[in-house]
Motif scaffolding. Sequence first.
Motif, PDB file in Angstrom:
ATOM      1  N   LEU A 112       0.840  -1.205   0.000  1.00 53.40           N
ATOM      2  CA  LEU A 112       0.000   0.000   0.000  1.00 53.40           C
ATOM      3  C   LEU A 112       0.877   1.258   0.000  1.00 53.40           C
ATOM      4  O   LEU A 112       0.657   2.190  -0.774  1.00 53.40           O
ATOM      5  CB  LEU A 112      -0.921  -0.016   1.231  1.00 53.40           C
ATOM      6  N   LEU A 113       1.904   1.254   0.845  1.00 48.62           N
ATOM      7  CA  LEU A 113       2.778   2.428   0.926  1.00 48.62           C
ATOM      8  C   LEU A 113       3.545   2.632  -0.380  1.00 48.62           C
ATOM      9  O   LEU A 113       3.708   3.753  -0.851  1.00 48.62           O
ATOM     10  CB  LEU A 113       3.755   2.297   2.103  1.00 48.62           C
ATOM     11  N   ASP A 114       4.000   1.529  -0.978  1.00 49.03           N
ATOM     12  CA  ASP A 114       4.737   1.642  -2.246  1.00 49.03           C
ATOM     13  C   ASP A 114       3.855   2.238  -3.334  1.00 49.03           C
ATOM     14  O   ASP A 114       4.270   3.083  -4.108  1.00 49.03           O
ATOM     15  CB  ASP A 114       5.232   0.264  -2.707  1.00 49.03           C
ATOM     16  N   ARG A 115       2.630   1.756  -3.349  1.00 50.00           N
ATOM     17  CA  ARG A 115       1.671   2.201  -4.356  1.00 50.00           C
ATOM     18  C   ARG A 115       1.333   3.664  -4.196  1.00 50.00           C
ATOM     19  O   ARG A 115       1.106   4.383  -5.151  1.00 50.00           O
ATOM     20  CB  ARG A 115       0.390   1.409  -4.105  1.00 50.00           C
ATOM     21  N   ARG A 116       1.261   4.090  -2.947  1.00 51.61           N
ATOM     22  CA  ARG A 116       0.819   5.452  -2.658  1.00 51.61           C
ATOM     23  C   ARG A 116       1.982   6.422  -2.454  1.00 51.61           C
ATOM     24  O   ARG A 116       1.750   7.573  -2.079  1.00 51.61           O
ATOM     25  CB  ARG A 116      -0.073   5.418  -1.417  1.00 51.61           C
ATOM     26  N   ALA A 117       3.208   5.947  -2.703  1.00 46.28           N
ATOM     27  CA  ALA A 117       4.383   6.804  -2.480  1.00 46.28           C
ATOM     28  C   ALA A 117       4.243   8.095  -3.277  1.00 46.28           C
ATOM     29  O   ALA A 117       3.933   8.068  -4.464  1.00 46.28           O
ATOM     30  CB  ALA A 117       5.649   6.058  -2.878  1.00 46.28           C
ATOM     31  N   GLY A 118       4.453   9.226  -2.612  1.00 40.04           N
ATOM     32  CA  GLY A 118       4.387  10.510  -3.289  1.00 40.04           C
ATOM     33  C   GLY A 118       2.983  11.064  -3.444  1.00 40.04           C
ATOM     34  O   GLY A 118       2.804  12.206  -3.836  1.00 40.04           O
ATOM     35  N   GLY A 119       1.972  10.265  -3.103  1.00 37.81           N
ATOM     36  CA  GLY A 119       0.585  10.720  -3.235  1.00 37.81           C
ATOM     37  C   GLY A 119       0.106  11.434  -1.983  1.00 37.81           C
ATOM     38  O   GLY A 119       0.878  11.642  -1.047  1.00 37.81           O
ATOM     39  N   PRO A 120      -1.181  11.803  -1.956  1.00 35.31           N
ATOM     40  CA  PRO A 120      -1.737  12.442  -0.758  1.00 35.31           C
ATOM     41  C   PRO A 120      -1.729  11.481   0.432  1.00 35.31           C
ATOM     42  O   PRO A 120      -1.602  10.268   0.255  1.00 35.31           O
ATOM     43  CB  PRO A 120      -3.173  12.798  -1.170  1.00 35.31           C
ATOM     44  N   ALA A 121      -1.878  12.061   1.633  1.00 32.04           N
ATOM     45  CA  ALA A 121      -1.798  11.248   2.850  1.00 32.04           C
ATOM     46  C   ALA A 121      -2.835  10.129   2.825  1.00 32.04           C
ATOM     47  O   ALA A 121      -3.957  10.312   2.367  1.00 32.04           O
ATOM     48  CB  ALA A 121      -2.011  12.137   4.076  1.00 32.04           C
ATOM     49  N   LEU A 122      -2.416   8.957   3.305  1.00 29.84           N
ATOM     50  CA  LEU A 122      -3.306   7.794   3.378  1.00 29.84           C
ATOM     51  C   LEU A 122      -4.430   8.052   4.373  1.00 29.84           C
ATOM     52  O   LEU A 122      -4.177   8.557   5.477  1.00 29.84           O
ATOM     53  CB  LEU A 122      -2.524   6.597   3.897  1.00 29.84           C
ATOM     54  N   THR A 123      -5.637   7.662   4.031  1.00 26.25           N
ATOM     55  CA  THR A 123      -6.722   7.752   5.008  1.00 26.25           C
ATOM     56  C   THR A 123      -6.872   6.405   5.710  1.00 26.25           C
ATOM     57  O   THR A 123      -6.463   5.365   5.180  1.00 26.25           O
ATOM     58  CB  THR A 123      -8.062   8.086   4.319  1.00 26.25           C
ATOM     59  N   ASP A 124      -7.472   6.434   6.902  1.00 28.93           N
ATOM     60  CA  ASP A 124      -7.711   5.179   7.622  1.00 28.93           C
ATOM     61  C   ASP A 124      -8.614   4.268   6.808  1.00 28.93           C
ATOM     62  O   ASP A 124      -8.490   3.040   6.850  1.00 28.93           O
ATOM     63  CB  ASP A 124      -8.338   5.464   8.992  1.00 28.93           C
ATOM     64  N   GLN A 125      -9.545   4.871   6.066  1.00 26.39           N
ATOM     65  CA  GLN A 125     -10.448   4.080   5.234  1.00 26.39           C
ATOM     66  C   GLN A 125      -9.663   3.269   4.198  1.00 26.39           C
ATOM     67  O   GLN A 125      -9.916   2.084   4.002  1.00 26.39           O
ATOM     68  CB  GLN A 125     -11.458   5.017   4.549  1.00 26.39           C
ATOM     69  N   GLU A 126      -8.683   3.911   3.578  1.00 31.05           N
ATOM     70  CA  GLU A 126      -7.861   3.204   2.583  1.00 31.05           C
ATOM     71  C   GLU A 126      -7.094   2.062   3.236  1.00 31.05           C
ATOM     72  O   GLU A 126      -6.950   0.979   2.659  1.00 31.05           O
ATOM     73  CB  GLU A 126      -6.848   4.160   1.957  1.00 31.05           C
ATOM     74  N   ILE A 127      -6.577   2.323   4.426  1.00 31.29           N
ATOM     75  CA  ILE A 127      -5.818   1.284   5.130  1.00 31.29           C
ATOM     76  C   ILE A 127      -6.751   0.117   5.459  1.00 31.29           C
ATOM     77  O   ILE A 127      -6.417  -1.055   5.214  1.00 31.29           O
ATOM     78  CB  ILE A 127      -5.179   1.840   6.422  1.00 31.29           C
ATOM     79  N   ARG A 128      -7.937   0.437   5.959  1.00 29.43           N
ATOM     80  CA  ARG A 128      -8.887  -0.625   6.315  1.00 29.43           C
ATOM     81  C   ARG A 128      -9.260  -1.448   5.093  1.00 29.43           C
ATOM     82  O   ARG A 128      -9.351  -2.674   5.155  1.00 29.43           O
ATOM     83  CB  ARG A 128     -10.161  -0.021   6.919  1.00 29.43           C
ATOM     84  N   GLU A 129      -9.484  -0.758   3.961  1.00 24.99           N
ATOM     85  CA  GLU A 129      -9.830  -1.499   2.748  1.00 24.99           C
ATOM     86  C   GLU A 129      -8.687  -2.408   2.324  1.00 24.99           C
ATOM     87  O   GLU A 129      -8.901  -3.548   1.928  1.00 24.99           O
ATOM     88  CB  GLU A 129     -10.178  -0.515   1.623  1.00 24.99           C
ATOM     89  N   ALA A 130      -7.464  -1.897   2.408  1.00 23.39           N
ATOM     90  CA  ALA A 130      -6.300  -2.671   1.961  1.00 23.39           C
ATOM     91  C   ALA A 130      -6.153  -3.969   2.749  1.00 23.39           C
ATOM     92  O   ALA A 130      -5.772  -4.996   2.191  1.00 23.39           O
ATOM     93  CB  ALA A 130      -5.031  -1.834   2.067  1.00 23.39           C
ATOM     94  N   ILE A 131      -6.468  -3.939   4.044  1.00 21.35           N
ATOM     95  CA  ILE A 131      -6.282  -5.146   4.865  1.00 21.35           C
ATOM     96  C   ILE A 131      -7.581  -5.942   5.017  1.00 21.35           C
ATOM     97  O   ILE A 131      -7.648  -6.888   5.802  1.00 21.35           O
ATOM     98  CB  ILE A 131      -5.708  -4.817   6.269  1.00 21.35           C
ATOM     99  N   SER A 132      -8.610  -5.573   4.241  1.00 24.38           N
ATOM    100  CA  SER A 132      -9.931  -6.183   4.454  1.00 24.38           C
ATOM    101  C   SER A 132      -9.978  -7.659   4.070  1.00 24.38           C
ATOM    102  O   SER A 132     -10.928  -8.356   4.409  1.00 24.38           O
ATOM    103  CB  SER A 132     -11.015  -5.397   3.714  1.00 24.38           C
ATOM    104  N   GLY A 133      -8.964  -8.157   3.364  1.00 24.14           N
ATOM    105  CA  GLY A 133      -8.950  -9.584   3.021  1.00 24.14           C
ATOM    106  C   GLY A 133      -8.163 -10.408   4.022  1.00 24.14           C
ATOM    107  O   GLY A 133      -7.901 -11.586   3.797  1.00 24.14           O
ATOM    108  N   GLN A 134      -7.770  -9.793   5.133  1.00 27.73           N
ATOM    109  CA  GLN A 134      -6.919 -10.498   6.089  1.00 27.73           C
ATOM    110  C   GLN A 134      -7.535 -10.458   7.482  1.00 27.73           C
ATOM    111  O   GLN A 134      -7.919  -9.404   7.974  1.00 27.73           O
ATOM    112  CB  GLN A 134      -5.521  -9.863   6.076  1.00 27.73           C
TER     113      GLN A 134
END
Lengths: 161, 292
Positions: A112-134
């Motif tokens: 997730l961090l690699d993908r979003r490198a240089g982009g706007p700040a990560l939201t908690d929602q994005e983090i939650r979605e990213a780990i939603s399969g685990q």
Amino acid sequence: MNVTVSVNGHEHSRDVEPRMLLVHFLRDELGLTGTHWGCDTSNCGICAVLMDGAPVKSCTVLAATAAGHEIGTVEGLEVDGVLDPVQQGFSEMHGLQCGFCTPGMMLTARALLDRRAGGPALTDQEIREAISGQICRCTGYASIVRSIRWAAEHCNQELPG
Amino acid sequence: MQVPAPFEYERATSVDHALELLTLLGPEARLLAGGHSLLPMMKLRLASPQYVIDIDDLAAELGYIDAREGEVRIGAMTRHRELLESELLAAALPIFRDAERVIADPLVRNRGTIGGALCQADPAEDLSAVCAAVDARLLIRGPDGERLVEMRDFYRGPYATAVGAEEMLLEIRVVIEPGSGSAYQKVERRVGDWAVVAAGASVKLAGGTIERGRIALAAVGAEVTSAEAQEALAGQRPSDRLFAHAAQLAAAGCSPVTDQRGTAAYKRHVAAVLTERALRRAVTRALSEPPR
Ligand SMILES: Cc1cc2nc3c(=O)[nH]c(=O)nc-3n(C[C@H](O)[C@H](O)[C@H](O)COP(=O)(O)OP(=O)(O)OC[C@H]3O[C@@H](n4cnc5c(N)ncnc54)[C@H](O)[C@@H]3O)c2cc1C
Ligand code: FES
Ligand code: FES
């Protein structure tokens, strides 16, 4: 059959059955037991590894298929004794309890961090979605999200060695 | 520990190579695309193919989303994640993004392909309903050449499709017309789960009336489309009453069964509610005509 898989930048060749799953190749053939193995039914995401930088369930990929792809496991996060910011984050923010889900969670966070490198700040929602399969059996999701956010905020800074 | 039964492994390097292998190895051979339906089935020994033909290397050849000649064309090896993230699809056929948001989880979406999903033909499979709702046509190639099959002729009931043993699905095509809109609605028990019920809808508007409306349901029986509901929409001005009427017809025409995901009566009720919502949203989108 002979299978050659690149794991954390190193090529490993083994003679295995075609039916061998990537998770067993990593654990039993290469001794990389940091990749955990849980439900066995493709549901829990505990076995997550990176395949060309994207998290996948290693219990649902043949070792033979992984040949020709770059596989990343938790053993590859730390470099020369320096923890990855994600590992640092899990340590700082108490991101693990029993540790069973932790390797997979950290790899998904890294992707997730690699993908979003240089982009706007990560939201908690994005983090939650990213780990939603685990699944975290200890249900420590809030601290996992905090750990990943910590890593996002400290990614570009000097880390203690 | 669950592992598949032993099999022989072949790796196809091109579509032509995969087709050659299918012909050579015969009906005991199975294609392996993303593996996220086939491998779980093999682990449970619900499938034990003698030969597995891995088409992972075809991801480049068959992984694309293009707009050409008034159609969107999607390669069979396009992964769920690419469908989810495609801006082209989100603008032209927003039903895909609606559905992909709720198909499985991010890890599964990194591997599973649209071709594998459609060929698996699970009765609760979401992309089959999506493709039925937008009148998709499927390009199939075999030893005798290529043919285009309508979605309604492609799906042959649970776990069965029009793709023959020596054939392969190559591409999914959807015609793009001005004044059209589409949407997908799904109810699931928890994030990433299969649908309790899902409904897809697409409409084509002309001069303020619905020229053509399509409805497709998932997880409520083999007959995914409702001819009565679609007839009820044709030539009518869109209104909440019309959506409710068509939704009731679609729900009446489906055949849900009681299982661990809910009772048949509950599912039929949900089917009506979701169809109504999908229709309303599809019409709203058609009226707002997003830039293409
Ligand atoms: C935990 C989990 C949750 C899921 N949740 C959902 C969900 O909510 N909704 C949903 O719709 N799906 C869901 N799925 C299914 C997922 O979308 C699968 O990835 C998909 O259905 C199959 O795609 P695949 O590429 O993995 O196919 P594979 O497993 O590789 O193949 C499936 C079948 O299709 C055949 N096949 C594959 N490609 C072709 C081709 N080009 N031509 C001819 N035959 C072909 C194979 O031989 C096989 O029989 C879920 C899966 C998992 C593991
Ligand atoms: S062990 Fe792979 S998903 Fe649970
Ligand atoms: S820390 Fe125990 S499973 Fe997540």
